[in-house]
Design an enzyme around this catalytic site. Structure first.
Site, short mmCIF file in Angstrom:
data_model
loop_
_atom_site.label_atom_id
_atom_site.label_comp_id
_atom_site.label_asym_id
_atom_site.label_seq_id
_atom_site.Cartn_x
_atom_site.Cartn_y
_atom_site.Cartn_z
N ARG A 115 0.82 -1.22 0.00
CA ARG A 115 0.00 0.00 0.00
C ARG A 115 0.84 1.26 0.00
O ARG A 115 0.59 2.19 -0.77
CB ARG A 115 -0.97 0.01 1.18
N ASN B 210 -6.12 -2.72 1.70
CA ASN B 210 -6.16 -4.17 1.76
C ASN B 210 -7.59 -4.64 1.72
O ASN B 210 -8.48 -3.99 2.28
CB ASN B 210 -5.50 -4.68 3.05
#
Length: 92
Positions: A19, A37
């Site tokens: 990320r 996520n």
């Protein structure tokens, strides 16, 4: 011309800094959108910017950071979102 996509990245993509790495790549390409996520072990998000920047971004997420092992990337065109100014990493 501006373009927006949704994306879903499969493989070893959680717990490997995916990320933060994705956010860095998106910001470098002047994209807006988000990354987060997903409960199924994938990383998902949306990205918006110039067509050439979106193409480069998709190439990046096919590789991922060095600790990731990307097995598949799904993308889909979307309607642009007005007024969005940043690319954000959503913590779930």
């Amino acid at each position: 011309m501006s373009k927006r996509i949704s994306y879903k990245v499969h493989g070893t993509v959680q717990g490997v800094n995916f990320r933060a790495w994705t956010t860095n790549k998106a910001e470098g390409l002047n994209l807006t959108g988000f990354v987060r996520n997903s409960n199924d072990g994938t990383v998902i998000g949306e990205a918006q910017g110039s067509e050439s920047s979106i193409e480069k971004f998709v190439q990046h997420i096919h590789m991922g950071p060095s600790a990731a092992k990307v097995s598949k990337v799904e993308t889909e065109d979307m309607t642009n979102v007005d007024g969005e100014s940043i690319f954000k990493q959503i913590r779930t």
